[in-house]
Design a protein around this motif. Structure first.
Motif, mmCIF file in Angstrom:
data_model
loop_
_atom_site.group_PDB
_atom_site.id
_atom_site.type_symbol
_atom_site.label_atom_id
_atom_site.label_comp_id
_atom_site.label_asym_id
_atom_site.label_seq_id
_atom_site.Cartn_x
_atom_site.Cartn_y
_atom_site.Cartn_z
ATOM 1 N N PHE A 1 30.663 21.987 61.548
ATOM 2 C CA PHE A 1 31.019 22.911 62.545
ATOM 3 C C PHE A 1 31.150 24.317 62.277
ATOM 4 C CE2 PHE A 1 34.708 22.652 59.775
ATOM 5 C CZ PHE A 1 35.206 23.849 59.824
ATOM 6 N N HIS A 2 30.846 24.631 61.107
ATOM 7 C CA HIS A 2 30.666 26.100 60.631
ATOM 8 C C HIS A 2 29.645 26.806 61.288
ATOM 9 C CE1 HIS A 2 31.936 23.407 57.150
ATOM 10 N NE2 HIS A 2 33.023 24.308 57.416
ATOM 11 N N ARG A 3 29.747 28.220 61.358
ATOM 12 C CA ARG A 3 28.502 28.970 61.806
ATOM 13 C C ARG A 3 27.602 29.319 60.552
ATOM 14 N NH1 ARG A 3 28.305 30.983 67.276
ATOM 15 N NH2 ARG A 3 26.149 31.890 66.468
ATOM 16 N N MET A 4 26.440 29.172 60.205
ATOM 17 C CA MET A 4 25.714 29.402 59.412
ATOM 18 C C MET A 4 25.610 30.769 59.163
ATOM 19 S SD MET A 4 24.082 28.367 56.501
ATOM 20 C CE MET A 4 22.958 28.932 55.367
ATOM 21 N N PRO A 5 26.269 31.611 58.096
ATOM 22 C CA PRO A 5 26.216 33.126 57.781
ATOM 23 C C PRO A 5 24.797 33.527 57.426
ATOM 24 C CG PRO A 5 27.149 31.907 55.740
ATOM 25 C CD PRO A 5 27.065 30.940 56.892
ATOM 26 N N ARG A 6 24.715 34.581 57.548
ATOM 27 C CA ARG A 6 23.544 35.182 56.668
ATOM 28 C C ARG A 6 23.812 35.421 55.302
ATOM 29 N NH1 ARG A 6 21.897 40.351 57.625
ATOM 30 N NH2 ARG A 6 23.781 40.919 58.954
ATOM 31 N N ALA B 1 21.122 25.007 50.204
ATOM 32 C CA ALA B 1 22.216 24.259 49.948
ATOM 33 C C ALA B 1 23.379 24.204 50.891
ATOM 34 C CB ALA B 1 22.703 24.520 48.568
ATOM 35 N N LEU B 2 23.663 25.656 51.257
ATOM 36 C CA LEU B 2 24.768 25.811 52.159
ATOM 37 C C LEU B 2 24.345 25.358 53.404
ATOM 38 C CD1 LEU B 2 27.537 27.171 52.700
ATOM 39 C CD2 LEU B 2 26.322 29.385 53.120
ATOM 40 N N ALA B 3 23.258 25.413 54.176
ATOM 41 C CA ALA B 3 22.934 24.900 55.490
ATOM 42 C C ALA B 3 22.846 23.579 55.419
ATOM 43 C CB ALA B 3 21.322 25.358 55.715
ATOM 44 N N LEU C 1 31.119 29.096 48.712
ATOM 45 C CA LEU C 1 30.994 29.756 49.941
ATOM 46 C C LEU C 1 31.352 28.970 51.219
ATOM 47 C CD1 LEU C 1 27.373 31.654 49.072
ATOM 48 C CD2 LEU C 1 29.619 32.375 48.621
ATOM 49 N N LEU C 2 30.843 27.618 51.127
ATOM 50 C CA LEU C 2 31.278 26.797 52.201
ATOM 51 C C LEU C 2 32.820 26.944 52.645
ATOM 52 C CD1 LEU C 2 30.421 24.854 54.389
ATOM 53 C CD2 LEU C 2 31.194 22.767 52.869
ATOM 54 N N THR C 3 33.615 26.991 51.418
ATOM 55 C CA THR C 3 35.280 26.983 51.471
ATOM 56 C C THR C 3 35.370 28.424 52.240
ATOM 57 O OG1 THR C 3 35.582 25.430 49.665
ATOM 58 C CG2 THR C 3 37.380 27.185 50.208
ATOM 59 N N ALA C 4 34.917 29.424 51.699
ATOM 60 C CA ALA C 4 35.171 30.795 52.037
ATOM 61 C C ALA C 4 34.690 30.771 53.905
ATOM 62 C CB ALA C 4 34.264 31.754 51.385
ATOM 63 N N GLN C 5 33.590 30.248 53.997
ATOM 64 C CA GLN C 5 33.014 30.211 55.459
ATOM 65 C C GLN C 5 34.063 29.504 56.388
ATOM 66 O OE1 GLN C 5 31.176 32.265 56.759
ATOM 67 N NE2 GLN C 5 30.509 31.564 58.547
ATOM 68 N N ALA C 6 34.695 28.377 55.883
ATOM 69 C CA ALA C 6 35.737 27.670 56.542
ATOM 70 C C ALA C 6 36.954 28.577 56.946
ATOM 71 C CB ALA C 6 35.930 26.150 56.181
ATOM 72 N N LEU C 7 37.212 29.249 56.011
ATOM 73 C CA LEU C 7 38.452 29.935 56.005
ATOM 74 C C LEU C 7 38.214 31.279 56.786
ATOM 75 C CD1 LEU C 7 39.955 29.464 52.325
ATOM 76 C CD2 LEU C 7 40.686 28.645 54.344
ATOM 77 N N LEU C 8 37.046 32.011 56.587
ATOM 78 C CA LEU C 8 37.055 33.275 57.207
ATOM 79 C C LEU C 8 35.889 33.534 58.229
ATOM 80 C CD1 LEU C 8 37.422 35.091 53.674
ATOM 81 C CD2 LEU C 8 39.207 34.689 55.469
ATOM 82 N N ASP C 9 35.025 32.485 58.348
ATOM 83 C CA ASP C 9 34.056 32.466 59.388
ATOM 84 C C ASP C 9 33.380 34.072 59.521
ATOM 85 O OD1 ASP C 9 32.386 31.814 61.717
ATOM 86 O OD2 ASP C 9 33.950 32.626 63.104
#
Length: 298
Positions: A267-272, A260-262, A228-236
């Motif tokens: 630099f990422h914004r933490m998603p719900r 675990a994700l938090a 999920l961290l990889t996906a968040q880095a790519l797609l925010d």
């Protein structure tokens, strides 16, 4: 129609969203791709007749399938479980019904439904993650899915999270779904303990405090957090909607996964992170939405 390797979920759905009728059929993929395509067209015609019997007027059809789908051309490029290679399924269904039709990928259809009608409703940017036999994702932005340049977007399960790890059917090693899919959870428990149980049972044993199950569950959560961290880095994205069989664990999965994700975000914004809400009707509802969208594009 939501077509799987072994079964079809089929229904009549009103434009406003209510499900008026559902039925299930065996896919019987062993009969070959031509027979499967013909059966899809036959069942679509029966559904249209059922809609009319309910006092409704059919306006469009939507079909969702697994595999590689060229949604723009309405082409089933490759679906191993169905035997499809370059089958113009959208046009076959449309010609049979005399109605606009759409063809989509099953996970992207489910993601579309969760984004528009389900747990992601109200968010402009949603990533749906289906965790079942494998792991796949759908990115929905502004109410529309991204299928990629070749119809293969969203293969989150094939992000390598453990280099040199377990062999994956795709040919790589250490893909996310070799660690964190429901099938992999059950397989790893069997390897560790010699006992064959389902992923749901592994989760239950982990909750009950069993050491072996707890170890596997922690590894699963950690691998998912990396993916999920990889996906968040790519797609925010704004929200991850977690579905599929393993997603049914709800907060047993989402609670530790959030932590675990938090712990990983910088630099990422933490998603719900939320549990999918449409269950096994998500693909069916998503197919209906694709059909509805086809009214404005054909």
């Amino acid at each position: 129609m939501d077509i799987g390797g072994t079964g079809m979920k089929c229904g009549v759905i009103a434009v406003g969203g209510p499900v008026l009728h559902t039925e299930r059929h065996d896919t019987l993929a062993s009969r070959g791709p031509d027979a499967v395509a013909a059966a899809i067209c036959d069942i679509a015609a029966e559904l249209a007749a059922k809609a009319r019997a309910l006092g409704q007027t059919p306006v469009a059809a939507g079909v969702a399938i697994p595999g590689v789908v060229d949604e723009g051309r309405g082409m089933a490029v490759f679906a191993a479980n169905l035997g499809f290679r370059d089958v113009p399924l959208r046009d076959l269904v449309s010609a049979r019904l005399g109605l606009p039709a759409a063809l989509g990928h099953d996970v992207r259809a489910a993601g579309l439904a969760e984004a528009r009608l389900g747990a992601g409703h109200g968010s402009d940017d949603v990533i749906f993650v289906g965790i079942g036999t494998g792991i796949a994702a759908a990115h929905v932005r502004g109410g529309h899915t991204n299928s990629g340049a070749h119809g293969a977007a969203g293969e989150l399960g094939h992000i390598v999270v453990r280099p040199g790890g377990p062999a994956c059917a795709c040919g790589q090693r250490g893909c996310l779904e070799t660690i964190a899919s429901a099938a992999s959870v059950a397989r790893r428990y069997l390897s560790l303990t010699g006992t064959g149980i389902s992923a749901a049972d592994v989760v239950a044993r982990a909750v009950a405090g069993e050491d072996a199950a707890g170890e596997i569950w922690r590894e699963t959560v950690d691998a998912l957090a990396d993916g999920l961290l990889t996906a968040q880095a790519l797609l925010d994205t704004e929200v991850f909607v977690i579905g599929g069989g393993l997603g049914e664990a709800g907060e047993v999965l989402l609670g530790p996964l959030r932590e675990a994700l938090a712990a990983r975000v910088t630099f990422h914004r933490m998603p719900r992170l939320v549990k999918a809400s449409l269950g096994d009707t998500a693909g069916l509802r998503g197919a209906a939405l694709l059909g509805l969208d086809a009214l404005t594009t054909q």
